[in-house]
Design a protein around this motif. Sequence first.
Motif, PDB file in Angstrom:
ATOM      1  N   TYR A 113     -64.775 -31.752 -25.146  1.00 32.89           N
ATOM      2  CA  TYR A 113     -63.275 -31.825 -24.903  1.00 32.89           C
ATOM      3  C   TYR A 113     -62.474 -30.387 -24.786  1.00 32.89           C
ATOM      4  N   VAL A 114     -61.791 -29.960 -24.128  1.00 32.21           N
ATOM      5  CA  VAL A 114     -61.094 -28.704 -24.200  1.00 32.21           C
ATOM      6  C   VAL A 114     -59.551 -28.987 -23.906  1.00 32.21           C
ATOM      7  N   ARG A 115     -58.875 -28.373 -24.680  1.00 34.62           N
ATOM      8  CA  ARG A 115     -57.551 -28.530 -24.818  1.00 34.62           C
ATOM      9  C   ARG A 115     -56.863 -27.625 -23.380  1.00 34.62           C
ATOM     10  N   THR A 116     -55.769 -28.067 -22.945  1.00 38.82           N
ATOM     11  CA  THR A 116     -55.191 -27.355 -21.747  1.00 38.82           C
ATOM     12  C   THR A 116     -53.721 -26.926 -22.288  1.00 38.82           C
ATOM     13  N   SER A 117     -53.153 -25.970 -21.380  1.00 36.79           N
ATOM     14  CA  SER A 117     -51.895 -25.347 -21.788  1.00 36.79           C
ATOM     15  C   SER A 117     -51.200 -24.859 -20.291  1.00 36.79           C
ATOM     16  N   ASN A 118     -50.148 -24.440 -20.567  1.00 34.64           N
ATOM     17  CA  ASN A 118     -49.612 -23.712 -19.437  1.00 34.64           C
ATOM     18  C   ASN A 118     -49.090 -24.790 -18.265  1.00 34.64           C
ATOM     19  N   TRP A 119     -48.826 -25.936 -18.666  1.00 35.72           N
ATOM     20  CA  TRP A 119     -48.568 -27.040 -17.657  1.00 35.72           C
ATOM     21  C   TRP A 119     -47.515 -26.698 -16.993  1.00 35.72           C
ATOM     22  N   ASN A 120     -47.517 -26.980 -15.676  1.00 39.97           N
ATOM     23  CA  ASN A 120     -46.211 -26.445 -14.633  1.00 39.97           C
ATOM     24  C   ASN A 120     -45.306 -27.741 -14.695  1.00 39.97           C
ATOM     25  N   SER A 121     -45.796 -29.128 -15.409  1.00 41.32           N
ATOM     26  CA  SER A 121     -44.769 -30.060 -15.512  1.00 41.32           C
ATOM     27  C   SER A 121     -45.231 -30.918 -16.446  1.00 41.32           C
ATOM     28  N   THR A 122     -44.759 -31.626 -17.417  1.00 41.06           N
ATOM     29  CA  THR A 122     -44.943 -32.745 -18.067  1.00 41.06           C
ATOM     30  C   THR A 122     -44.468 -34.113 -17.482  1.00 41.06           C
ATOM     31  N   GLY A 123     -44.191 -34.227 -16.300  1.00 44.01           N
ATOM     32  CA  GLY A 123     -43.622 -35.425 -15.730  1.00 44.01           C
ATOM     33  C   GLY A 123     -44.847 -36.327 -15.377  1.00 44.01           C
ATOM     34  N   VAL A 124     -44.605 -37.750 -15.348  1.00 42.59           N
ATOM     35  CA  VAL A 124     -45.740 -38.695 -14.985  1.00 42.59           C
ATOM     36  C   VAL A 124     -45.398 -39.215 -13.715  1.00 42.59           C
ATOM     37  N   ARG A 125     -46.479 -39.893 -12.921  1.00 36.09           N
ATOM     38  CA  ARG A 125     -46.080 -40.701 -11.833  1.00 36.09           C
ATOM     39  C   ARG A 125     -45.674 -39.533 -10.744  1.00 36.09           C
ATOM     40  N   ARG A 126     -46.113 -38.383 -10.852  1.00 35.52           N
ATOM     41  CA  ARG A 126     -45.823 -37.346  -9.697  1.00 35.52           C
ATOM     42  C   ARG A 126     -46.261 -37.602  -8.451  1.00 35.52           C
ATOM     43  N   GLY A 127     -47.109 -38.536  -8.044  1.00 36.92           N
ATOM     44  CA  GLY A 127     -47.619 -38.711  -6.846  1.00 36.92           C
ATOM     45  C   GLY A 127     -48.356 -37.678  -6.442  1.00 36.92           C
ATOM     46  N   SER A 128     -48.256 -37.009  -5.205  1.00 35.03           N
ATOM     47  CA  SER A 128     -48.979 -36.133  -4.569  1.00 35.03           C
ATOM     48  C   SER A 128     -48.241 -34.692  -4.816  1.00 35.03           C
ATOM     49  N   ALA A 129     -47.337 -34.472  -5.765  1.00 36.24           N
ATOM     50  CA  ALA A 129     -46.969 -33.241  -6.326  1.00 36.24           C
ATOM     51  C   ALA A 129     -47.981 -32.336  -7.026  1.00 36.24           C
ATOM     52  N   ALA A 130     -48.182 -31.197  -6.777  1.00 32.91           N
ATOM     53  CA  ALA A 130     -49.262 -30.194  -7.129  1.00 32.91           C
ATOM     54  C   ALA A 130     -49.058 -29.998  -8.903  1.00 32.91           C
ATOM     55  N   ASP A 131     -49.849 -30.250  -9.543  1.00 33.77           N
ATOM     56  CA  ASP A 131     -50.104 -29.999 -11.094  1.00 33.77           C
ATOM     57  C   ASP A 131     -50.884 -28.875 -11.258  1.00 33.77           C
ATOM     58  N   THR A 132     -50.558 -27.949 -12.060  1.00 31.83           N
ATOM     59  CA  THR A 132     -51.630 -26.799 -12.670  1.00 31.83           C
ATOM     60  C   THR A 132     -51.526 -26.889 -14.296  1.00 31.83           C
ATOM     61  N   ALA A 133     -52.695 -26.371 -14.468  1.00 25.17           N
ATOM     62  CA  ALA A 133     -52.892 -26.172 -15.996  1.00 25.17           C
ATOM     63  C   ALA A 133     -53.946 -25.243 -16.261  1.00 25.17           C
ATOM     64  N   THR A 134     -53.796 -24.585 -17.428  1.00 26.45           N
ATOM     65  CA  THR A 134     -54.949 -23.571 -17.911  1.00 26.45           C
ATOM     66  C   THR A 134     -55.543 -24.054 -19.029  1.00 26.45           C
ATOM     67  N   PHE A 135     -57.058 -23.939 -19.298  1.00 20.42           N
ATOM     68  CA  PHE A 135     -57.818 -24.183 -20.074  1.00 20.42           C
ATOM     69  C   PHE A 135     -59.026 -22.907 -20.583  1.00 20.42           C
ATOM     70  N   VAL A 136     -59.322 -23.007 -21.774  1.00 19.05           N
ATOM     71  CA  VAL A 136     -60.046 -21.750 -22.272  1.00 19.05           C
ATOM     72  C   VAL A 136     -61.216 -22.339 -23.045  1.00 19.05           C
ATOM     73  N   ILE A 137     -62.528 -21.860 -22.461  1.00 21.62           N
ATOM     74  CA  ILE A 137     -63.901 -22.241 -22.848  1.00 21.62           C
ATOM     75  C   ILE A 137     -63.916 -21.962 -24.368  1.00 21.62           C
TER      76      ILE A 137
END
Length: 264
Positions: A215-239
């Motif tokens: 399991y890998v943690r993520t960061s730099n989320w463009n949103s923390t909203g839930v039920r966003r439907g088809s709205a684009a989400d982005t996040a960063t992860f580091v191996i």
Amino acid sequence: TWIADATVPVQLYDAFGDETGGALLLPDGRALFLGSAGHNAYYTPSGTTAPGTWAAAPDFPNSQGTPDAPAAMMVNGKVLCNASPVPTSANHFPSPTTFYEFDPVANTFTAITAPGGGSTLNVSTYVTNFLNLPDGRILFSQQNSSTYYVYTPSGSPLASGKPAIATVTQTGTFTYQMTGTLFNGISQGATYGDDWQMNSNYPIVRLVNGTNVYYVRTSNWNSTGVRRGSAADTATFVIPSGLPNVPYSLYVVANGIASDPFSF
């Protein structure tokens, strides 16, 4: 801007400690509020600046309530919760604690076995807690105890809560950005009356190679909203350093519900 909302039809806070239980966003868009005084309520937002609507939800069985208590949205759309006798002036935090599954579709509470195998735990609800794990189970903990338990829901994860991966792009030596939808899921995961925060409205990356799971943690989320439907989400992860350099199936997990695998 604050808006005067509709009147709650039942008493949620108890009259002695002013306590209440958790509140959860349900898969159908309503919110479930669990009350200390033995009553519970549904809230339906209007979707505009107009007031929403409240409706009474089923009371807890056996005149029980939630004077500070946990609840968790399980991957199957049901709620894991617990309750104790309703508080009194002599005892604001009664025991024992009974555990339930609440089905918001059938509108029913079903008593389940308590952690450890008994019908109840001889503690107050406020010393118990839940956490949504990234494998779809619920972790149970109790204050001042080093013993933990996991609860495995029945059935299948909700399709409506399933994240989707569109792209995974390398942006640094071990750093990647991913895009997709529903990275934060359709609920906040777990909740508690008013003392603890264990929401998990953010993505976790699962990497699988054969029987090995990481399991890998993520960061730099463009949103923390839930039920966003088809709205684009982005996040960063580091191996993490030292992870075997092999092909993986990459999953995005939100509140225990995983996406389809992405070749990585």
